[in-house]
Design an enzyme around this catalytic site. Structure first.
Site, PDB file in Angstrom:
ATOM      1  N   ILE A  12      15.085  58.111  64.080  1.00 49.94           N
ATOM      2  CA  ILE A  12      13.851  58.345  64.943  1.00 49.94           C
ATOM      3  C   ILE A  12      12.926  57.441  64.506  1.00 49.94           C
ATOM      4  CG2 ILE A  12      12.118  60.178  65.351  1.00 49.94           C
ATOM      5  CD1 ILE A  12      14.986  61.107  66.018  1.00 49.94           C
ATOM      6  N   ALA A  46      27.267  62.579  63.996  1.00 53.71           N
ATOM      7  CA  ALA A  46      27.558  61.605  65.014  1.00 53.71           C
ATOM      8  C   ALA A  46      27.800  62.023  66.347  1.00 53.71           C
ATOM      9  CB  ALA A  46      28.320  60.486  64.307  1.00 53.71           C
ATOM     10  N   HIS A  49      25.217  65.451  71.414  1.00 53.18           N
ATOM     11  CA  HIS A  49      25.389  66.740  72.050  1.00 53.18           C
ATOM     12  C   HIS A  49      24.842  67.079  73.372  1.00 53.18           C
ATOM     13  CE1 HIS A  49      26.141  68.672  68.063  1.00 53.18           C
ATOM     14  NE2 HIS A  49      25.143  67.998  67.438  1.00 53.18           N
ATOM     15  N   CYS A 402      41.171  46.755  55.634  1.00 52.27           N
ATOM     16  CA  CYS A 402      41.416  47.979  56.086  1.00 52.27           C
ATOM     17  C   CYS A 402      40.910  47.937  57.505  1.00 52.27           C
ATOM     18  CB  CYS A 402      40.996  49.336  55.402  1.00 52.27           C
ATOM     19  SG  CYS A 402      41.554  49.347  53.744  1.00 52.27           S
ATOM     20  N   CYS A 437      40.713  52.085  51.966  1.00 55.47           N
ATOM     21  CA  CYS A 437      40.440  51.810  50.753  1.00 55.47           C
ATOM     22  C   CYS A 437      39.066  51.834  50.116  1.00 55.47           C
ATOM     23  CB  CYS A 437      41.121  50.413  50.222  1.00 55.47           C
ATOM     24  SG  CYS A 437      40.135  48.899  50.132  1.00 55.47           S
TER      25      CYS A 437
END
Lengths: 477, 417
Positions: A12, A46, A49, A402, A437
């Site tokens: 915000i 996350a 909506h 990764c 990992c």
């Protein structure tokens, strides 16, 4: 002397900073943590909506729908990670279909476009992994997923580029009216400003109190999440809710922007906003509920469990209003869900309040609304990969195995405006250590790069919060 | 586009061993690709001794063990690339890798997968409480201490009794830290007996079996943990909670083979080991792609890795030379029965020239039992075992004549549990 001081560097505060940076104003953002994005913004669903479940007429309903519709363009302008995935509210009985109809009607009243009630077959077409006993769903095409870290960093980077100053490790302790201006006392120095924006999230009620207002207080409400490794086989297409019941909103099963699966959150009222603990019972609860929507969730693929605290106001609606007691202060408190979805609209709403209070700024002649994200090796095609390494060999040094994050990306994360100072700050900006990992391999390398780029001893580098140093001493000097 | 007969992904003990063996078997065009800045893999951070008892009949440190193979790689002029990360393997055996000189693409006749494994993290076991600093996987702490010279804490609790955790209990003690205890959820340690003796008992560090860590305390830096006794289903027993203060928590809760490349290439995995499913010549489900070492299944001693890497290296060499051991031969599935948790390889080449090296682990601790290997009703091999412990891998070599005309599924079973 500042024109505007913004208190709080979450989604915000940073959105407001960026919004106001288009004016020729002297603006600063004060953040009590080491970096922005270290509290509620770092741990949430996350999800952007659609805005169908807010009660019509509330600020939440208005700002959610507006905010949602601002996302696609903003994400292009600021190059942050947002994907319009759509969302489903799954119904498991005909009774629940009645609730779906209510949600649909609410959505129409709220002005949510492209809402649709669909049958189970259609829902299964959209997401084949849903449970066999789903009977129908509310399909909202405008919902999406965002990388909340990426969003916030995009906002603060662009704000700083446009002249906003950022003060971290700066905690506001008192507000005092001083003639036409406000004196802001912090843990390390005083500031003076014409306008104060209270975007202090979990502490927004405390800051409101400093201005003499007591219209709301925060009921710290904890949400526990489980994040699963990303694999092709487990990929989810769409954000999935369950039909809300008297017992609650139901658990969410969602893809993240980067293709992990996530389940959560719980909603337990806790005694303090500091309580980000996770406990076994909560995990058990979300696991059961998550499997109700998607029975095939492979929970053994968990790479992290975490908890966020909502800044839930006792009033039930966002508390965005000019102080009744101290002229020049605008509160922007109680921003719980759908706060992230509403963030861009909240920033605009705060701008409108400031203009209505008589602020009459000139445009910022140097305003540049554009920001580019750090080019990512993992997200680039082969040709771009080649080009990146050609331009900067550090792009060829993969530090995080990764997520395939290169040294160049980590260096950029540190050196950008409002850049990373902590290991988790690097992780949130470029995903080094975000993978399966969890930094087991790249952690020591990231520590070393941070120490080198910031020119401080490794013993001073922190994981995220103050007091979270990673190593305590050198074995040999 | 570069061309090599053999590309080996991973320059740890498995990759190095396979390279040397392939060279011995007549392959000259070999490239080892290593993502770290030196060869040797995780052995480089294992500065304790105890490596090579089987292989060299002496106790070496990790770097010493690795060095013996690095030396052979160099003497044999085997090419290698450092700081190079393989991004992709295609079905055509094209390897795409990233280096600081740019992307490279390599066409290989054969590939050996030797990427090793990674550690399970706190998230995997869902420990409650905060997510402060001071929580490390044991391997990460090992790297920081042994390679970067950075000490991670003063008062230590270790969760899980895997070998790296045990070794780190001793290591941290030697660096002046107080290791308060090792907490193990199971009824038995998952580490080697010799490590329990040499790393815990010798230093008076208690091992709490059948205990879990339910909660991490401290929001900024870890300040302590709550441990509890657990029942046989690993559920904490109420009333047994105990608070232990610490500024460091090391996790040694298991290793997972790193098979992202493997999966993305469409190679079949074995669900129990999380490694590729292989035949007795170490060939995966993709023709000409072999695998060995911890990427195949997690080993407790490096000597077995080396042994396995030789099989992979030799068979990759044969494949390149056009002798495919599995061609036109019957593939016999292996099946773990009572008392055995898994067997590698998953398929035996009936009549394979090389015989078959079976690696397996017991499900539990057993004493005075018999290990029986059968095909149909025929007992291939039967071995009296004084003790069997899940943490100690069992290796049963089968000679070519023992598998000369296998027709039915090969089963392994513990008799007398």
């Amino acid at each position: 002397m500042y024109d505007i001081l913004i208190i709080g560097g979450g989604a915000i505060g940073c959105s407001i900073a960026r919004r106001l940076s288009k004016y020729d104003l002297k603006i600063a953002l004060l953040e009590k943590n080491i970096e922005v994005c270290q509290e509620t913004t770092k741990a949430n669903s996350a999800v952007v909506h659609g805005g169908y479940d807010n009660i019509p007429g509330t600020l939440k309903a208005k700002l959610n729908v507006e905010g949602n519709l601002m996302y696609p363009e903003l994400s292009e302008e600021l190059d942050f990670a947002f994907k319009k995935t759509g969302s489903l509210v799954l119904a498991f009985s005909e009774d629940e279909m009645e609730t779906i109809k209510e949600l649909y009607n609410r959505g129409i009243k709220n002005g949510v476009p492209e809402l649709e009630i669909i049958d189970a077959d259609r829902a299964r077409e959209i997401e084949p992994k849903i449970a066999d006993n789903v009977v129908g769903a509310l399909y909202c095409k405008t919902a999406g997923v965002v990388d909340p870290f990426n969003y916030t960093y995009a906002m603060i980077e662009n704000a700083i580029d446009n002249g906003v100053e950022l003060f971290t490790e700066t905690e506001v302790v008192n507000l005092e009216k001083k003639g036409e201006t406000i004196l802001v006392k912090t843990n390390n120095r005083d500031f003076e400003a014409k306008y104060i924006i209270n975007a202090a999230g979990l502490y927004s009620d405390k800051v409101a109190n400093m201005a003499g207002d007591d219209d709301f207080y925060i009921i710290p409400t904890k949400g526990v999440y489980r994040l699963l490794d990303k694999t092709k086989a487990d990929f989810l297409n769409i954000v999935m809710f369950q039909t809300p019941t008297e017992k609650g909103k139901g658990v969410l099963v969602t893809p993240t922007y980067d293709g992990n699966s996530m389940i959560g959150p719980t909603a337990d009222i806790v005694s303090t906003v500091e309580d980000t603990t996770t406990e076994a019972e909560s995990l058990k609860k979300i696991d059961e509920l998550g499997r109700k929507s998607v029975p095939g969730l492979d929970l053994r693929k968990t790479i992290r469990v975490f908890t966020g605290v909502r800044a839930k106001p006792n009033t039930g609606d966002f508390m965005i209003y000019p102080s009744k007691k101290m002229d020049g202060v605008v509160h922007c408190g109680g921003i719980e869900s759908p706060g992230l979805a509403s963030a861009p609209a909240i920033a605009k709403y705060v701008e409108d309040i400031l203009l209505s209070l008589g602020m009459n700024p000139e445009p910022n002649k140097n305003y540049n609304p554009k920001r580019n994200s750090i080019p990512s090796i993992a997200r680039s095609d082969l040709k771009t990969k080649m080009k990146l390494v050609e331009e900067d060999p550090n792009y060829g040094k993969i530090i995080c195995r990764c997520e395939n994050v290169s040294e160049a990306e980590i260096i950029a994360a540190i050196n950008r405006p409002g850049g990373a100072k902590t290991v988790d700050g690097v992780k949130r900006r470029v995903r080094a250590g975000m993978g399966r990992c969890q930094g087991g391999f790249c952690g020591p390398r990231v520590l070393e790069i941070l120490s080198r780029e910031l020119k401080v001893d490794p013993t001073e580098i922190k994981k995220d919060l103050l007091g979270s140093e990673i190593v305590i001493r050198h074995l040999k000097k | 586009m570069l061309n090599y007969d053999l590309v080996i992904i991973g320059g740890g003990p498995a990759g190095l061993g396979a390279a040397v063996e392939a060279k011995k078997n007549g392959i000259d065009s070999i490239l080892i690709i290593e993502r770290d800045w030196e060869l040797g893999g995780i052995l480089n951070q294992c500065i304790h001794n105890g490596f090579g008892i089987h292989e060299f009949k002496e106790e070496l440190t990790g770097p010493e063990y690795a060095h013996r193979f690095i030396k052979q790689v160099k003497e044999n002029n085997i090419e290698y690339l450092l700081n190079t990360m393989v991004l992709e393997i295609s079905e055509e055996k094209e390897v795409i890798a990233m280096t600081d000189n740019g992307l490279i693409m390599i066409e290989a006749k054969s590939i050996i997968l030797a990427m090793g494994c990674r550690e399970r993290t706190a998230g995997a076991v869902g420990i409650g409480g905060y997510r402060p600093s001071g929580v490390y996987t044991a391997g990460m702490a090992q790297r920081l201490i042994n390679m970067e010279g950075l000490m991670v804490g003063k008062e230590v609790v270790i969760y899980g009794s895997g070998d790296i955790g045990l070794i780190m209990a001793r290591r941290m003690t030697l660096e002046g830290a107080k290791v308060k205890c090792v907490v193990e959820i199971s009824t038995h340690s998952s580490g080697l007996n010799r490590n329990i003796a040499q790393c815990l008992d010798d230093y008076g560090i208690p091992l709490y079996l059948s205990h879990n860590i339910s909660t991490i305390h401290g929001k900024h830096r870890i300040e302590g943990v709550t441990i509890s006794k657990v029942d046989e289903k690993w559920n904490p027993i109420p009333g047994t909670e105990e608070h232990i203060s610490c500024d460091t928590l090391l996790l040694s809760i298991g290793l997972i083979p790193e098979n992202e490349l493997t999966v993305n290439a469409g190679i079949e995995l074995n669900k129990t080991t999380n490694g590729p499913s292989v035949k007795s010549n170490m060939e995966t489900s993709m023709k000409g792609v072999f695998s060995c070492g911890n990427v195949l299944h997690v080993h407790d001693i490096v000597d077995f890795v080396t042994q396995e890497s030789r099989v992979a290296g030799r068979n990759a060499a044969n494949y390149i030379k056009g002798f495919d051991d599995s061609e036109d031969k019957l593939l016999i599935e292996t099946k773990a029965l009572d008392g055995i948790s898994y067997i590698v390889p998953n398929k035996i080449i009936s009549g394979g020239k090389d015989g078959a090296n079976l690696y397996m682990r017991s499900k539990n601790i057993y004493s005075n039992v018999t290990l029986e290997i059968k095909s149909g009703n025929k007992i291939i091999k039967s071995k009296k075992m004084r003790t069997m412990i899940p943490s100690e891998m069992i290796n049963i070599p089968l000679k070519p004549e023992e598998i000369a005309d296998l027709k039915e599924e090969l089963t392994v079973e513990v008799i007398g549990i």
